[in-house]
Design a protein around this motif. Structure first.
Motif, PDB file in Angstrom:
ATOM      1  N   SER A 177      30.383  11.294   0.128  1.00 53.06           N
ATOM      2  CA  SER A 177      30.346  12.039   1.139  1.00 53.06           C
ATOM      3  C   SER A 177      30.884  11.335   2.486  1.00 53.06           C
ATOM      4  O   SER A 177      29.984  10.543   2.860  1.00 53.06           O
ATOM      5  CB  SER A 177      29.296  13.150   1.695  1.00 53.06           C
ATOM      6  N   ALA A 178      31.663  11.758   3.186  1.00 54.08           N
ATOM      7  CA  ALA A 178      32.357  11.098   4.433  1.00 54.08           C
ATOM      8  C   ALA A 178      33.317  11.888   5.196  1.00 54.08           C
ATOM      9  O   ALA A 178      33.477  13.016   4.700  1.00 54.08           O
ATOM     10  CB  ALA A 178      32.965   9.849   4.418  1.00 54.08           C
ATOM     11  N   SER A 179      33.763  11.687   6.486  1.00 53.12           N
ATOM     12  CA  SER A 179      34.559  12.337   7.175  1.00 53.12           C
ATOM     13  C   SER A 179      36.041  12.169   6.593  1.00 53.12           C
ATOM     14  O   SER A 179      36.261  11.139   5.861  1.00 53.12           O
ATOM     15  CB  SER A 179      34.611  11.874   8.670  1.00 53.12           C
ATOM     16  N   SER A 180      36.922  13.044   6.977  1.00 51.41           N
ATOM     17  CA  SER A 180      38.180  12.673   6.369  1.00 51.41           C
ATOM     18  C   SER A 180      38.826  11.410   6.609  1.00 51.41           C
ATOM     19  O   SER A 180      39.364  10.896   6.099  1.00 51.41           O
ATOM     20  CB  SER A 180      39.046  13.888   6.823  1.00 51.41           C
ATOM     21  N   GLY A 238      33.584  12.587  14.240  1.00 52.34           N
ATOM     22  CA  GLY A 238      34.186  11.573  14.370  1.00 52.34           C
ATOM     23  C   GLY A 238      34.306  10.998  13.261  1.00 52.34           C
ATOM     24  O   GLY A 238      34.128  11.358  11.972  1.00 52.34           O
ATOM     25  N   SER A 239      34.373   9.366  13.253  1.00 47.61           N
ATOM     26  CA  SER A 239      34.366   8.728  11.949  1.00 47.61           C
ATOM     27  C   SER A 239      33.665   7.319  12.191  1.00 47.61           C
ATOM     28  O   SER A 239      33.480   6.865  13.185  1.00 47.61           O
ATOM     29  CB  SER A 239      35.833   8.382  11.461  1.00 47.61           C
ATOM     30  N   ARG A 240      33.019   6.525  11.193  1.00 47.63           N
ATOM     31  CA  ARG A 240      32.584   5.366  11.273  1.00 47.63           C
ATOM     32  C   ARG A 240      33.140   4.341  11.971  1.00 47.63           C
ATOM     33  O   ARG A 240      32.774   3.302  12.500  1.00 47.63           O
ATOM     34  CB  ARG A 240      31.760   4.968  10.029  1.00 47.63           C
ATOM     35  N   ASN A 241      34.599   4.435  11.519  1.00 45.14           N
ATOM     36  CA  ASN A 241      35.522   3.446  12.228  1.00 45.14           C
ATOM     37  C   ASN A 241      36.043   3.650  13.538  1.00 45.14           C
ATOM     38  O   ASN A 241      37.084   2.883  13.881  1.00 45.14           O
ATOM     39  CB  ASN A 241      36.543   2.937  11.187  1.00 45.14           C
ATOM     40  N   GLN A 242      35.538   4.728  14.201  1.00 46.11           N
ATOM     41  CA  GLN A 242      36.115   5.363  15.082  1.00 46.11           C
ATOM     42  C   GLN A 242      37.508   5.776  15.195  1.00 46.11           C
ATOM     43  O   GLN A 242      38.288   5.789  16.344  1.00 46.11           O
ATOM     44  CB  GLN A 242      35.974   3.981  16.387  1.00 46.11           C
ATOM     45  N   ASN A 250      29.423  14.182  10.641  1.00 43.71           N
ATOM     46  CA  ASN A 250      29.412  15.290   9.269  1.00 43.71           C
ATOM     47  C   ASN A 250      29.343  16.609  10.013  1.00 43.71           C
ATOM     48  O   ASN A 250      28.509  16.954  11.161  1.00 43.71           O
ATOM     49  CB  ASN A 250      28.351  14.963   8.527  1.00 43.71           C
ATOM     50  N   TYR A 251      29.722  17.553   9.305  1.00 48.95           N
ATOM     51  CA  TYR A 251      29.875  19.113   9.941  1.00 48.95           C
ATOM     52  C   TYR A 251      28.287  19.595   9.936  1.00 48.95           C
ATOM     53  O   TYR A 251      27.980  20.565  10.801  1.00 48.95           O
ATOM     54  CB  TYR A 251      30.495  19.771   9.107  1.00 48.95           C
ATOM     55  N   TYR A 252      27.087  19.110   9.146  1.00 50.58           N
ATOM     56  CA  TYR A 252      25.762  19.576   9.075  1.00 50.58           C
ATOM     57  C   TYR A 252      25.417  19.325  10.377  1.00 50.58           C
ATOM     58  O   TYR A 252      24.556  20.107  10.995  1.00 50.58           O
ATOM     59  CB  TYR A 252      25.171  19.201   7.781  1.00 50.58           C
ATOM     60  N   MET A 253      25.430  17.874  10.844  1.00 56.02           N
ATOM     61  CA  MET A 253      24.853  17.586  12.154  1.00 56.02           C
ATOM     62  C   MET A 253      25.718  18.365  13.182  1.00 56.02           C
ATOM     63  O   MET A 253      24.658  18.634  14.147  1.00 56.02           O
ATOM     64  CB  MET A 253      24.994  16.030  12.179  1.00 56.02           C
ATOM     65  N   LEU A 254      26.785  18.528  13.201  1.00 51.86           N
ATOM     66  CA  LEU A 254      27.437  19.166  14.067  1.00 51.86           C
ATOM     67  C   LEU A 254      27.252  20.703  14.101  1.00 51.86           C
ATOM     68  O   LEU A 254      27.010  21.215  15.392  1.00 51.86           O
ATOM     69  CB  LEU A 254      28.913  19.321  13.789  1.00 51.86           C
ATOM     70  N   ASN A 255      26.924  21.218  13.111  1.00 47.88           N
ATOM     71  CA  ASN A 255      26.227  22.486  12.693  1.00 47.88           C
ATOM     72  C   ASN A 255      25.033  22.683  13.838  1.00 47.88           C
ATOM     73  O   ASN A 255      24.874  23.489  14.697  1.00 47.88           O
ATOM     74  CB  ASN A 255      26.131  23.009  11.523  1.00 47.88           C
ATOM     75  N   GLU A 256      23.929  21.565  13.564  1.00 46.43           N
ATOM     76  CA  GLU A 256      22.713  21.759  14.439  1.00 46.43           C
ATOM     77  C   GLU A 256      22.832  21.404  15.801  1.00 46.43           C
ATOM     78  O   GLU A 256      22.055  22.153  16.626  1.00 46.43           O
ATOM     79  CB  GLU A 256      21.677  20.640  13.774  1.00 46.43           C
ATOM     80  N   LEU A 257      23.783  20.511  16.127  1.00 42.93           N
ATOM     81  CA  LEU A 257      23.902  20.421  17.335  1.00 42.93           C
ATOM     82  C   LEU A 257      24.450  21.508  18.322  1.00 42.93           C
ATOM     83  O   LEU A 257      24.179  21.813  19.515  1.00 42.93           O
ATOM     84  CB  LEU A 257      24.913  19.275  17.891  1.00 42.93           C
TER      85      LEU A 257
END
Length: 291
Positions: free
Chosen positions: A127-130, A197-201, A219-226
């Motif tokens: 699982s990762a960002s696109s 964002g992504s791990r490689n910026q 990840n979107y789950y953290m974005l959801n919580e924020l």
């Protein structure tokens, strides 16, 4: 020393209840099956069946040795499956990377089908960002990826469009944007934006920042919580925000901003190494129906 053929005769006799039934199952003469079991008893120095009744019955020694014989035969099957994979130039492992912003409720059916059609094939999911997934597939760390569409992919990657995901602009009900309906996107720029964002910026081609004040999560789950915490506004996939919307901890931006809802295209990308194999092509085919 015992042989695999002896173990097969032993286990099949137990499973079918008699020497004659085991012979039919194995396509052998009954005398051949009986002799293999006699040889196994001689080699192991153990009596495995009592033969006084109409049907053979396991002795205590036979009962103790049976699960080990079954385990040896199971390992033989796995070994033969791996040989078949090598002979057919199939990979020993497939790795699928998914952006969790893309609903994958049908993935289990895909994996069940792959397991049935390619026994012995190991499977890994990431699982990762696109943006990160594109890099993982380009580098060969993942063979196949499910991503939100990019304006440009590395030239060697195969890609197909597989569907869309609906996004909405969401805020906490306590956020200032929830109190004062925005009438133009310029008003969104006055408030902190929460983006993927992504791990490689490397930035995302579709979830780009509008505001100069930006917080990122990978990840979107953290974005959801924020977003629920009132730390900013965000564009979130409906399937991730549904529970918070039902609970009232998130709301869609009021009516004047409803035209900001949109559909993000989803692509299946694949490394040429996976695309060249039968298992990789089958995975690609099955993933076409995921959305």
């Amino acid at each position: 020393m015992y042989t695999l053929e002896q173990l097969a005769c032993f286990v099949t006799t137990v499973e079918h209840g008699s020497f004659s039934a085991a012979a039919r199952a194995l396509g052998k003469a009954q005398s051949a099956v009986s002799q293999q079991i006699i040889n196994l008893e001689i080699d192991s120095n153990q009596r495995l069946f009592t033969r006084t009744g109409r049907y053979p019955e396991l002795t205590e020694a036979g009962k103790q040795l049976l699960p080990y014989a079954q385990a040896v035969l199971a390992q033989q099957t796995l070994f033969e499956q791996q040989l078949c994979l090598l002979d057919s130039q199939q990979p020993a492992r497939l790795t699928l990377a998914l952006d969790e912003g893309i609903p994958a409720t049908g993935l289990k059916d895909v994996l069940i089908t792959m397991a049935a059609e390619f026994p012995g094939l190991a499977f890994e999911t990431l699982s990762a960002s696109s943006a990160d997934i594109i890099e993982l597939v380009q580098q060969g760390r993942a063979g196949t990826g499910l991503v939100f569409s990019s304006l440009e992919y590395p030239s060697l990657l195969h890609f197909d469009s597989v569907g869309t995901v609906t996004f909405d602009i969401l805020v906490s009900p306590l956020h200032p944007l929830a109190q004062h309906r925005p009438t133009h996107t310029d008003q969104l720029k006055l408030h902190r934006q929460l983006v993927i964002g992504s791990r490689n910026q490397v930035g995302s081609a579709f979830n780009y920042p509008l505001s100069p004040d930006v917080w990122q999560a990978d990840n979107y789950y953290m974005l959801n919580e924020l977003t629920k915490a009132g730390l900013g506004w965000a564009m979130l996939p409906q399937h991730i925000a549904d529970q918070a919307l039902a609970e009232g901890t998130l709301i869609k931006l009021p009516v004047d901003a409803e035209n900001l809802s949109w559909h993000a295209n989803v692509d299946l990308i694949q490394h040429p190494g996976d695309a060249a194999t039968r298992a990789g092509r089958r995975l690609r085919q099955l993933m076409q129906g995921l959305l």
